[in-house]
Structure formats: C-alpha cells, structure tokens
Scaffold this motif. Sequence first.
Motif, mmCIF file in Angstrom:
data_model
loop_
_atom_site.group_PDB
_atom_site.id
_atom_site.type_symbol
_atom_site.label_atom_id
_atom_site.label_comp_id
_atom_site.label_asym_id
_atom_site.label_seq_id
_atom_site.Cartn_x
_atom_site.Cartn_y
_atom_site.Cartn_z
ATOM 1 N N ILE A 6 55.418 87.367 -11.511
ATOM 2 C CA ILE A 6 56.029 88.293 -12.463
ATOM 3 C C ILE A 6 57.365 87.748 -12.945
ATOM 4 O O ILE A 6 57.637 87.671 -14.149
ATOM 5 N N VAL A 9 56.951 84.670 -15.273
ATOM 6 C CA VAL A 9 56.463 85.012 -16.603
ATOM 7 C C VAL A 9 57.556 85.688 -17.424
ATOM 8 O O VAL A 9 57.848 85.301 -18.556
ATOM 9 N N LEU A 10 58.166 86.699 -16.817
ATOM 10 C CA LEU A 10 59.179 87.440 -17.540
ATOM 11 C C LEU A 10 60.349 86.548 -17.893
ATOM 12 O O LEU A 10 60.842 86.555 -19.023
ATOM 13 N N SER A 227 53.555 96.664 -27.756
ATOM 14 C CA SER A 227 52.280 96.074 -27.367
ATOM 15 C C SER A 227 51.106 96.769 -28.011
ATOM 16 O O SER A 227 50.031 96.192 -28.147
ATOM 17 N N TYR A 238 58.140 90.279 -29.956
ATOM 18 C CA TYR A 238 57.246 90.048 -28.835
ATOM 19 C C TYR A 238 58.028 89.541 -27.632
ATOM 20 O O TYR A 238 57.837 89.971 -26.494
ATOM 21 N N PHE A 242 59.816 91.136 -23.195
ATOM 22 C CA PHE A 242 59.951 90.517 -21.878
ATOM 23 C C PHE A 242 61.379 90.611 -21.373
ATOM 24 O O PHE A 242 61.611 90.755 -20.170
ATOM 25 N N LEU A 248 64.049 96.067 -16.672
ATOM 26 C CA LEU A 248 63.344 97.119 -15.951
ATOM 27 C C LEU A 248 63.074 96.684 -14.516
ATOM 28 O O LEU A 248 63.310 97.423 -13.553
ATOM 29 N N VAL B 157 55.156 96.738 -16.086
ATOM 30 C CA VAL B 157 55.518 95.357 -15.812
ATOM 31 C C VAL B 157 54.281 94.569 -15.368
ATOM 32 O O VAL B 157 54.102 93.405 -15.741
ATOM 33 N N TYR B 158 53.418 95.218 -14.601
ATOM 34 C CA TYR B 158 52.155 94.568 -14.252
ATOM 35 C C TYR B 158 51.348 94.257 -15.511
ATOM 36 O O TYR B 158 50.677 93.243 -15.608
ATOM 37 N N MET B 160 52.525 93.510 -18.354
ATOM 38 C CA MET B 160 53.065 92.321 -19.008
ATOM 39 C C MET B 160 52.599 91.061 -18.286
ATOM 40 O O MET B 160 52.258 90.052 -18.918
ATOM 41 N N LEU B 161 52.574 91.159 -16.960
ATOM 42 C CA LEU B 161 52.093 90.017 -16.183
ATOM 43 C C LEU B 161 50.639 89.717 -16.542
ATOM 44 O O LEU B 161 50.258 88.564 -16.785
ATOM 45 N N LEU B 163 49.070 90.484 -19.206
ATOM 46 C CA LEU B 163 49.003 89.970 -20.573
ATOM 47 C C LEU B 163 49.229 88.457 -20.584
ATOM 48 O O LEU B 163 48.487 87.700 -21.203
ATOM 49 N N MET B 164 50.229 88.019 -19.857
ATOM 50 C CA MET B 164 50.534 86.590 -19.852
ATOM 51 C C MET B 164 49.489 85.798 -19.088
ATOM 52 O O MET B 164 48.942 84.828 -19.586
ATOM 53 N N VAL B 165 49.237 86.220 -17.856
ATOM 54 C CA VAL B 165 48.429 85.383 -16.969
ATOM 55 C C VAL B 165 46.958 85.446 -17.338
ATOM 56 O O VAL B 165 46.317 84.418 -17.572
ATOM 57 N N ARG B 168 46.376 85.462 -21.713
ATOM 58 C CA ARG B 168 46.766 84.247 -22.412
ATOM 59 C C ARG B 168 46.412 82.982 -21.623
ATOM 60 O O ARG B 168 45.654 82.147 -22.079
ATOM 61 N N MET B 253 49.029 97.472 -22.408
ATOM 62 C CA MET B 253 49.676 96.185 -22.596
ATOM 63 C C MET B 253 48.677 95.074 -22.866
ATOM 64 O O MET B 253 48.868 94.258 -23.754
#
Lengths: 271, 324, 268
Positions: A6, A9-10, A227, A238, A242, A248, B157-158, B160-161, B163-165, B168, B253
């Motif tokens: 996490i 990525v963030l 999103s 976008y 992040f 957060l 937040v999960y 977003m994770l 989404l990325m992992v 993508r 997300m």
Amino acid sequence: MITLGIVLVLLGEAVLFFEEVPLVDFITGTIWAPMFEPKSFGVLPLVCGTFLITCGAAMIGLPSGLGVGLFLNDFAPNWLRSIIKPVLEILAGIPTVVYGYFALTVVTPLMQRMSPSVEVFNAASAAIVVGVMVLPMVASLCDDAIRAVPRSIKEAGYALGATKCEVALQVTVPSALSGIVASFILAISRAFGETMAVTLAAGSTPKLTLNPFESVQTLTAYIAQVSTGDTPQGSLEYKSIFAVGMLLLVVTLFFNMLAYYLVKRFRTVTE
Amino acid sequence: MASMDDMLKSMSKSVTLTTGTANLGDSQIEHKAMIRAIWRPRPKRRWLAGRIFFLLTLLSTLIGLISLIFLLESILGQGWERVSWEFVSSFPSRIASRAGIKAALVGSLYLTGLVASIAIPLGVGAAVYLEEFAADTRLRRIIDVNIANLAGVPSIVYGMLGLMVFVRICALGHSLLAGACTMSLLILPVIIVTAREALKTVPMGVRLAALGLGATRWQTVRAHVLPTAMPGILTGVILSLSRAVGETAPLLMIGALSYMAFVPESPMDDFTVLPIQIFNWSARPQDEFRVAAAAGILVLLGVLLTVNACAIFARMRFQRKMQW
Amino acid sequence: MVTGNTNMSGNRQRSFDPSPPYALEARDVNVSYGTSRAVLDVNLKIPEHTIVALIGPSGCGKSTLLRSFNRMNDFVRGAKVTGEILFKDSNIYDKAADPVLLRRQIGMVFQKPNPFPTSIRKNITWGPKINGYQGDYAALVETSLRRAALWDEVSGKLGESGLALSGGQQQRLCIARAIAMDPDVILMDEPCSALDPSSTLKIENLLLELKERFTIVIVTHNMQQARRVSDYTAFMYQGELVEFGPTDGVFETPQQELTRDYVSGRFG
C-alpha cells in the motif's frame, strides 16, 4: 507485506503528484479545485470537511456508546442484555451504503423540515449517521473494557457507601479508561476513513466551512468521486487521489497505533 | 444515620486507643480534628445524580435501538412493495419502475464465493502459522502490530491498492477476479486476527497431550487444535465475509460498473455488486430510484442475514460435535 | 443431611445470648440464590465492640451471611434475603432503608486485597469524599493509616499507586480505607486467606486493637485464627447456624457433635 504494498503504491503516485504540485501548497492551500482551471490543490477544505464530520460523529457516537456500555453493565438485567447485544451486532453489520441511504432519505428531509436553510447534502446528517454507525462498535468495545474491571474493585466501592453512579463514574470508568479511550480512537479513525455514507450524504463541494448544514467534501468522498468519474489515468487529478489517500493512511495509521498501544497497556494493568 | 451523639461517643473512645505504631500525642490532636468534622452525606442529591446518570445511559441505549427501528421501518416502508421476483430477476434499467438487480445479485454472490476461496485458506493458514509455528521473534512482533493496523485501514485505501496492483499491474481489468482479490486483501487481516484469537483459546493442555503421544506438531494442529478452535474461526470468517458482501468503496475504486445488462460468467468478466447498485440508485434525485434502492437494501440485508444464520448454524453444529 | 442438622441444632443456638447492646442482630435470616438456599433460618446477636468469628467448611454459607449484613448480596443476581437484620434498632432490609447509607456505617474488607488502582491517599479519601466528609483530609489519611498499622511503611509515598504495595500492605490499606469511613461495624471476609503468615500475624494484632472502637465480624476458614482473635464464635454448617457461643467454649466444650468433629479437624 500488504502495508508495504500500500505504502509503495501510494507513495509512488503521490510523488508524481508532488512533482507537479508543491507539498507546501498541498498542505496549506485553502482552495480545492482539481476540475477547474486554474487547478488548485489545497487540501485544507477536504481536511476541514472530514474534520467536521468526524467531530460531529464523535460527539454523537462516543458518549452514547460509552453510555450503552455502562447501561449494559450496571443496569440492564440479563434478559435485556441478551436483546441489546444482538441488536448492536446487527447495527454493526449493516453495510455503510445503507447508512448513506438512510441519511439521504430520512435524516436530511427531517432536518429540512425543521429548518429550511439546510442543504440537500450537508455535513450534519452525514455526521449523525456516521455517529450512529460507530455507536455499536464503541458500545461493544466499552462493554468489554468495563466488564474486564475486576468485580472486587467495584464491590470495594459499594462497600464504602457509594451509589451506583459514583462507582460507575469514579471507580469503573477510570479503571477501564485506556480500553475506553482505545475504543474512542478506533471509532474516530473509522469515522475518518468512512467513505460511502459520507459520499452520499455530505455531497461533493469542497468548502472551507464550519457550518454543519452546508455541503462539504471529505478526503474519502473525493477519492470516490474521482474514481467513479471518467478521469484518465496519469492525469493530475488521478494522481491527486493518491496524495489524498496517503494523507488518509497516515492519519488512520497514527490513530490505530495509538489505540493498539493503549489496549496493550490496558491488558498489562488488568492482568 | 449515625447521630451526632453516637459519633462523639465513639470518637472520644478513640483517644484511649493505642495502635502499635501510632505516636499517641499526635493522634490525639488528629482525633480532635475528626470530632469536629461533620459528615454531610447529602443522600437526596446523590440519589438524584444517580437517577440522572441512569436516564442518560438509558437514553444512549435507546438511541441505538430507535435508530435501528427507524432505519428498518423507513427501508421497509419504501422498498417492501418493490421486492418481487421480477425485481430480483431483471436487469437495471433507465426506467426506474422496470429496474432490477439480477446482475448485481449474481455479481455479489459470485464475488463472495471467489473471496471465500481466496481469503479463507490464506487467512486461516497465516493465523495457524503465526500462532502455532512462528517463533517469537522481532519480525513476528512487527507482523503482529502490522496486521492489527491493517484491520483499521480505511477500505477505500484498499481500493486504491487494488486499482494499482490488480487492475493495472496484473492487468486483470475491471474484472470480478480483480474485485475478489481486492476484497480478500481487505478482509484478510480481520480473518487472521479472529482466527488467532480462536486458536489462543485452545487450552495448552490439548496441545501437550497430543505432542506427548508422539504426534508431530502438524498432526497436533490438524487433529486437535483446529477442530477445537473451529467455531471461533468460523465466526470470524463469516463475519468478515458478510463485511465483504456489504463493502462498496474498494469496488467503486477498481471500477465495478453501475450499469450491467448481462450476468458475469467467468472471473474475468466485468461485474457489479448490490451495494454499488444501491449507491448508484440512492444518489439519483428521482424518487422511483430511491424506492428501488430501498428494495435493493432489503435484498442485501436478506443475503446478509442468511449468511449470518449459516454462521450461527455451522457454529452450533461444531459446538455440538465438540461436546464429547 | 439437612433434616439431621435441623434436629441437632434444635434450640441450642437460641439458648445463648451474649449481653447487649448488640451491633447487629439477625432474625430468621434466609438467603437463597435462585433455587439453592445458602443460609437457613439464622438467628445471631453480635454484641458491640467484640470480634465475632464465623467458621465452617467451605460452602457453608458463612460468607453469604456476612454479605447480607451490609446488603452486598443486592449485587448478586438472583439472590434473595428474607428475615430481619437489625442495625441501630431498624431492619436493614426494610423498604425505607437506604443500602448506601447502611454501607457507609458498616465497612467491609474482602478476601483478596482490592485497592483501587489509584494512589494510596486517594484510596483512603475517596469514600469520605463521596459521603461528604468536611474535615481535614490529611489528618484523616494519617489517622486511618496509623490505625491500620501502615503509616510508618507508606508515609513517604502517599502519592504512589496502592497496587505497588505488597499483598499484606494492600490488605491493611483496605482496612485503613474501611476505617476512614468511621464505621460502626467492620465485616471481614477471610481477610488473611491470600496473605503470608507474617502479614496474617500483623493483621490479627491489628484486629485486637481495632475492636476497642469497632465491632468486627470476621469470616475465616482458619480455626486457629478464630481462636486467637475472636470473642465469640459461630459455627455454620450447610447453611445453618449450628453453634454460637464464647470462643473458648465453642472450641473446648462444644455442645454439638458436629461442632466437636469440625473443631477437632475431623472434617472440613
């Protein structure tokens, strides 16, 4: 492992974001307008909205949660306890989106009837609903903490000629304090990170206001808004989510560590 | 209540009292101070304070109960008439009165199944490893704190994770599988924490007895520790699954659709779930859609209740087996 | 068993009346938890400024009886008390009686030391404070601690936590806490059972000094202790009061066979 993921990525995306928007502007800016020209990324309005709702929710959820915990322990007979406990569990299990619906269709119209100046989307009804949402969590954690206070200490209080109220407030609560505070912190962190109910009820107008009857936007609601919209990957908006997500995460992690530490200390005291 | 006379009488006696360590001269002065002291118990005022306190706690309990009743009442009142076989079996539509939840319901069930098959083995495995096998090292303690913390990270937040992992990097797209992986991540910490709590409650004696019979550590865990801890583990698993059913934000997300006119057939298909459908409908200004949202909530709550009922049933069966 | 005991105890227990005035007087007291009866028709007169020991095997109802003297059984779910207990000429189970005021006058010391998790000073001042004590608190703390023979050990650290003391010190702190309320009666529920012998000795000596000022009812499973400290001894068995009399009499010339068996160590 997952935390690391996490954070990576963030951080990765957030760094890209901060390449374009200076950190100082991000933290101190008072206008949040990612969709308009000129773009402006001051996070304060979002923080303010989040703060407003979290405080409101805390004002409702924390005292009444503690009240329920005390009631269950000191006054409720067994049969009542066996009714209230499952009800709390049901309340805790209701999906947050349902609370959002509740805020929009019940709480807000009710408030509008009382005072017409209330906007359709407003911070107050979101705060009320989030308060009700964290109530069962606070109640059951407080209940556990209060139950863990040794019976003998309470009896000592009664034997000195104290009333129930005096024992509860001056003996039980101080003894269970760190557990109670931990439950408060967890609830605040939960209210802070809550998304759906707030997105539905509080609207999406980033505003630097302390008036609870106006529409505001929270950190989480912004992420949800971006999103769900058609934001192209790689654009500045976008990337901005992040950065917001990072903020957060840092805040909630801080709260959780605090609660974890308190609970641990609390255990060593009672054992 | 002790009258003043009684009090004085008993006080005067204390002057002649000699305690083992007390210095008599000092204590006489103090006793005189005590004689002069007046007790004012104020029973009325304290009784009143107690009443107020009681009413306050009662009030806060009522807030919880009333809001639940209020919530159920408003949803039932709005949505009950909309719930029909037609509602469950038709696809969403632009016309509110014809909109249904078929795609969302199927998506939810599909997703739950996938999440269960990913998260349960991983979560229980991790819990068993941490509780039964891992040595108490610095690393393990860091993991402990970490997992406790992860359970409190906001769900978005999960998202977003995920989404990325998954969307993508693993290029799973906005698929069911990506959603399931994200959800699994979300509930893993909860499963691990509750499963570990359950394992902790297994008495050490059970373990020692089995090991003493020459069983290996793994045999002990499999044959004795796991079955004993099963009810607790199951409860945790089910509770976290029902959280997954109701969770919206992370799926929002990773891009679950809000309009779907077909049923997902493979894990790689696009999908939507009930909470997202509800979110979408609630956010619309037309009243008809609000009604549909209420009906959707009813179905969602129905699904959740069923899942929880299954949990209670399973736990009862396990517990009955346990009573040897 | 129960019927046998009823026969044996007969009127014997009523035949002994210590001389008045009485601090507490139990008349036909029955205590039951749900369907099980823990105390059966007990009549007992406790004279002022004496130490009365309640002895008997575990589960005989002695602690239950003790806890009914200051209505601590009110907090046990399903506990029911019938009969009368007279304290200062009125029945403490009367509808008009206030249990809070009662407990202010009848102190209690528990089996396990249970100081509040606060400072030593606060442990002592809390009770008087909520009950509206208007005098000098510093003097009160010192007097109470001196009377509990604890002052010399803790005088320099009144601000420290009561939990930091040793077990014996904690128990004496609990006694000091009870004394600070200036009660008429102190009830003690096996106060030494969790303590080592030297702490026990200290507390026993303390009791002998305290009886000048207070009436003490002490539950103990230790017969030597009852002999050493008490003026009167009541022997209970299976909820009934089998024998009550001056301590020497109960131990040396017991009237009941059951008592004889118990004090000679044949059971229990």
